[in-house]
Design an enzyme around this catalytic site. Structure first.
Site, PDB file in Angstrom:
ATOM      1  CB  VAL A  74      -0.956   0.006   1.223  1.00  0.00           C
ATOM      2  CG1 VAL A  74      -0.182   0.058   2.533  1.00  0.00           C
ATOM      3  CG2 VAL A  74      -1.935   1.165   1.151  1.00  0.00           C
ATOM      4  CB  CYS A  75       2.061   3.678  -1.929  1.00  0.00           C
ATOM      5  SG  CYS A  75       1.165   3.845  -3.494  1.00  0.00           S
TER       6      CYS A  75
END
Length: 379
Positions: A74-75
């Site tokens: 995830v970013c």
């Protein structure tokens, strides 16, 4: 195996239900990760290695990620997560995927959980895991009442549409400080009436119905009753809603593991006095068998086997004796002061948004709305 994108619904299923054995790799910078991250009862392992470290120290960063595990990344927006996923895939990792849309879609996610369905009404809890917040939907006849909606108004509008319901009323338990309300967007799209207490919304620049203590709102097609109960303390206008004498939508007045903090308005002694009085003269006088539906949860141990956050009032009082057994206002106020902590600076701006005094651009509202709530009197 090629890298692939996974939707936020899959992430929810994995951390809330499946207990899928995977590593969640968050590649945002350390500061953003420390402020807000993905959490859930079945999330066993999270690792934070910033994206820029994979650029500057590629080999060292790869070594920080354990082999032999499914990797979900995830970013902030998606692109950085895909970049890191491709690096890990090239380095020989077998099952690597990245979250579609980035952390913002997790922050906005709402998942409906059925609380009760009977001949007179159906009651839903909408869980927002990214905020640890809870909103509610009451269906009676072909009407839908929404309580404490999140900013993502389209979710509630779609919910009504898919069930052929008319969204007629939006109830606010109080002036929210930790998230932006979707009440006006819902009202503008559906014609729903907004109901709130004047003590919190006197500065509102939009039309709303001024709900009064003890007032009863009835569904058009049957006798399901929603009764307003003024429960000030977290805010002066805090109002809980008793549904069919069985469920209390309490907002931030009552939590399963705490109560709503009365210091957010900068008047800790005055508001503590209100809250103490609410506990002694309102909450303790209610039927202890009433099920409380709070506006937030503190942690995952509060979740029932059915995936909802609900507890009877007598269980809540019994589990929070350090609060409810305080018998004088001085001791209560000292307890509040001893547990006080700084509120996020953005809360003051969110209050202005929620009464319509400011209208930041959508992108700015998304940023303001991210982050776990800080509304409990005790941590």
């Amino acid at each position: 195996m090629e890298t692939y994108a996974y939707p936020v619904e899959d992430l929810y299923e994995a951390v809330f239900k499946d207990g899928d054995n995977f590593l969640l790799l968050d590649v945002r910078n350390n500061e953003e990760f420390s402020k807000f991250r993905v959490e859930g009862p079945f999330l066993k392992e999270t690792l934070n290695v910033p994206y820029f470290e994979f650029i500057e120290f590629k080999e060292e960063s790869i070594k920080k990620v354990p082999q032999g595990k499914k990797i979900r990344i995830v970013c902030a927006k998606e692109g950085s997560a895909k970049y890191v996923a491709d690096i890990l895939n090239s380095a020989g990792f077998d099952d690597v995927s990245y979250l579609t849309g980035g952390i913002g879609v997790w922050a906005d996610l709402l998942k409906p959980v059925l609380i009760e369905k009977n001949d007179n009404f159906t009651l839903y809890q909408f869980i927002r895991p990214g905020k640890a917040s809870l909103s509610y939907g009451l269906v009676c006849g072909n009407e839908l009442f929404i309580f404490d909606p999140a900013r993502t108004a389209q979710f509630y509008l779609n919910f009504a549409k898919t069930q052929n319901l008319q969204l007629t009323k939006v109830f606010e338990t109080h002036l929210q400080a930790d998230y932006i309300s979707g009440n006006r967007l819902i009202s503008a799209s559906s014609g729903a009436q907004i109901l709130a207490h004047e003590n919190d919304f006197s500065m509102a620049v939009f039309d709303y119905y001024k709900i009064a203590d003890g007032e009863k709102i009835q569904c058009k097609e049957n006798k399901t009753i929603v009764q307003a109960i003024h429960t000030p303390g977290h805010t002066p206008g805090s109002t809980s809603y008793l549904i069919a004498n069985r469920y209390l939508i309490a907002g931030d007045a009552v939590f399963i593991k705490s109560i709503g903090r009365p210091d957010l308005g900068g008047k800790v002694e005055e508001w503590s006095g209100m809250l103490f009085k609410t506990i002694q003269t309102v909450l303790k006088k209610l039927d202890g068998n009433i099920d409380v539906l709070p506006g937030h949860y503190m942690d995952w141990t509060e979740m029932s086997a059915q995936g909802s956050f609900v507890a009877s009032l007598h269980v809540i009082i019994d589990n929070n004796r350090q609060i409810y057994d305080l018998e004088n206002i001085d001791d209560f106020t000292e307890f509040i002061k001893a547990n006080m902590r700084e509120q996020p600076k953005v809360y003051a701006e969110i209050r202005k948004v929620n009464v319509g005094l400011i209208e930041p651009p959508e992108e700015e509202q998304e940023i303001m709305d991210v982050g776990k709530n800080e509304c409990a009197a005790s941590s």
